[in-house]
Motif scaffolding. Sequence first.
Motif, PDB file in Angstrom:
ATOM      1  N   VAL A  45       0.860  -1.176   0.000  1.00 11.00           N
ATOM      2  CA  VAL A  45       0.000   0.000   0.000  1.00 11.00           C
ATOM      3  C   VAL A  45       0.901   1.232   0.000  1.00 11.00           C
ATOM      4  N   VAL A  46       0.633   2.140  -0.921  1.00 10.04           N
ATOM      5  CA  VAL A  46       1.377   3.392  -1.004  1.00 10.04           C
ATOM      6  C   VAL A  46       0.476   4.498  -0.453  1.00 10.04           C
ATOM      7  N   LEU A  61       4.841   7.158   1.167  1.00 12.24           N
ATOM      8  CA  LEU A  61       5.354   6.137   2.074  1.00 12.24           C
ATOM      9  C   LEU A  61       4.677   4.823   1.732  1.00 12.24           C
ATOM     10  N   LYS A  62       5.453   3.751   1.748  1.00 10.85           N
ATOM     11  CA  LYS A  62       4.881   2.423   1.533  1.00 10.85           C
ATOM     12  C   LYS A  62       4.621   1.770   2.877  1.00 10.85           C
ATOM     13  N   LYS A  63       3.558   0.978   2.945  1.00 12.81           N
ATOM     14  CA  LYS A  63       3.208   0.286   4.182  1.00 12.81           C
ATOM     15  C   LYS A  63       4.356  -0.583   4.676  1.00 12.81           C
ATOM     16  N   VAL A  64       5.096  -1.194   3.763  1.00 11.08           N
ATOM     17  CA  VAL A  64       6.216  -2.059   4.137  1.00 11.08           C
ATOM     18  C   VAL A  64       7.265  -1.293   4.960  1.00 11.08           C
ATOM     19  N   GLU A  65       7.349   0.021   4.781  1.00 16.32           N
ATOM     20  CA  GLU A  65       8.316   0.818   5.540  1.00 16.32           C
ATOM     21  C   GLU A  65       7.983   0.861   7.032  1.00 16.32           C
ATOM     22  N   PHE A  66       6.740   0.602   7.389  1.00 16.61           N
ATOM     23  CA  PHE A  66       6.356   0.554   8.798  1.00 16.61           C
ATOM     24  C   PHE A  66       6.845  -0.726   9.482  1.00 16.61           C
TER      25      PHE A  66
END
Length: 89
Positions: A45-46, A61-66
């Motif tokens: 998810v962007v 921000l991409k969800k994976v960055e969380f």
Amino acid sequence: METPKLYEAEEIPLEEKIMTAKIFDISGAGWTWYVVEAEEKDGDVVFFGYVKGFEEEWGYLKKVEFNGIPAIERDLHWTKKKFNEIDKI
């Protein structure tokens, strides 16, 4: 209100953009993300929105960055607000 897809709120002036979700770091590090747009892309998810942390800025921000942040939560009590209504201090 459903969160618009990417670029759907592009023509809205920054001060008038609607923050539909708030995500924050509960560890006390002081990071908060306000979501304006979101869309699933390539299995992730962007998000587009405003971030408050060491600096304050608009961006993607991409969800994976969380995933690397152990103490992230979505504010389930958040009600949508215009950018000019959030506390920017």
